[in-house]
Scaffold this motif. Structure first.
Motif, mmCIF file in Angstrom:
data_model
loop_
_atom_site.group_PDB
_atom_site.id
_atom_site.type_symbol
_atom_site.label_atom_id
_atom_site.label_comp_id
_atom_site.label_asym_id
_atom_site.label_seq_id
_atom_site.Cartn_x
_atom_site.Cartn_y
_atom_site.Cartn_z
ATOM 1 N N THR A 298 -14.216 30.026 -26.792
ATOM 2 C CA THR A 298 -15.348 29.692 -25.948
ATOM 3 C C THR A 298 -15.255 28.227 -25.517
ATOM 4 O OG1 THR A 298 -16.692 31.211 -27.251
ATOM 5 C CG2 THR A 298 -17.860 29.679 -25.836
ATOM 6 N N VAL A 299 -15.564 27.975 -24.280
ATOM 7 C CA VAL A 299 -15.542 26.622 -23.749
ATOM 8 C C VAL A 299 -16.897 25.966 -24.042
ATOM 9 C CG1 VAL A 299 -15.332 25.232 -21.657
ATOM 10 C CG2 VAL A 299 -13.956 27.303 -21.932
ATOM 11 N N ILE A 300 -16.853 24.766 -24.619
ATOM 12 C CA ILE A 300 -18.098 24.047 -24.903
ATOM 13 C C ILE A 300 -18.037 22.666 -24.268
ATOM 14 C CG2 ILE A 300 -18.528 25.253 -27.070
ATOM 15 C CD1 ILE A 300 -17.534 22.716 -28.504
ATOM 16 N N ASN A 301 -19.179 22.147 -23.989
ATOM 17 C CA ASN A 301 -19.277 20.809 -23.430
ATOM 18 C C ASN A 301 -19.323 19.829 -24.602
ATOM 19 O OD1 ASN A 301 -20.028 18.418 -22.229
ATOM 20 N ND2 ASN A 301 -21.383 19.411 -20.742
ATOM 21 N N LEU A 302 -18.315 18.974 -24.719
ATOM 22 C CA LEU A 302 -18.231 18.052 -25.840
ATOM 23 C C LEU A 302 -19.376 17.045 -25.849
ATOM 24 C CD1 LEU A 302 -14.395 17.383 -26.016
ATOM 25 C CD2 LEU A 302 -15.775 18.838 -27.495
ATOM 26 N N LYS A 303 -19.806 16.640 -24.681
ATOM 27 C CA LYS A 303 -20.903 15.685 -24.578
ATOM 28 C C LYS A 303 -22.182 16.266 -25.178
ATOM 29 C CE LYS A 303 -22.573 12.427 -21.130
ATOM 30 N NZ LYS A 303 -22.569 12.096 -19.711
#
Length: 65
Positions: free
Chosen positions: A3-8
């Motif tokens: 799954t792609v997550i937003n690191l920020k």
């Protein structure tokens, strides 16, 4: 693929969790007991009653005499 997550967003979320944990620890460490709170409340009430009892007449009100 994962799954792609937003690191920020993940960093912000982690920082918020850490702050909440620290705040909880501080409340437990520095909080007052119920007995202390009631004692302070009673003292403040007595003090306010004493001050009110020693007040002069309100200068804004006119005497009826």
């Amino acid at each position: 693929m994962g799954t792609v997550i937003n690191l920020k967003q993940a960093k912000r979320k982690l920082a918020k969790i850490k702050k909440e944990k620290q705040a909880s620890e501080n409340r437990a460490k520095h909080g007052q007991t119920k007995a202390v709170k009631t004692s302070v409340k009673k003292f403040n009430k007595r003090t306010q009653e004493t001050v009110d009892a020693h007040k002069l007449n309100d200068p804004g009100k006119k005497d009826k005499s």
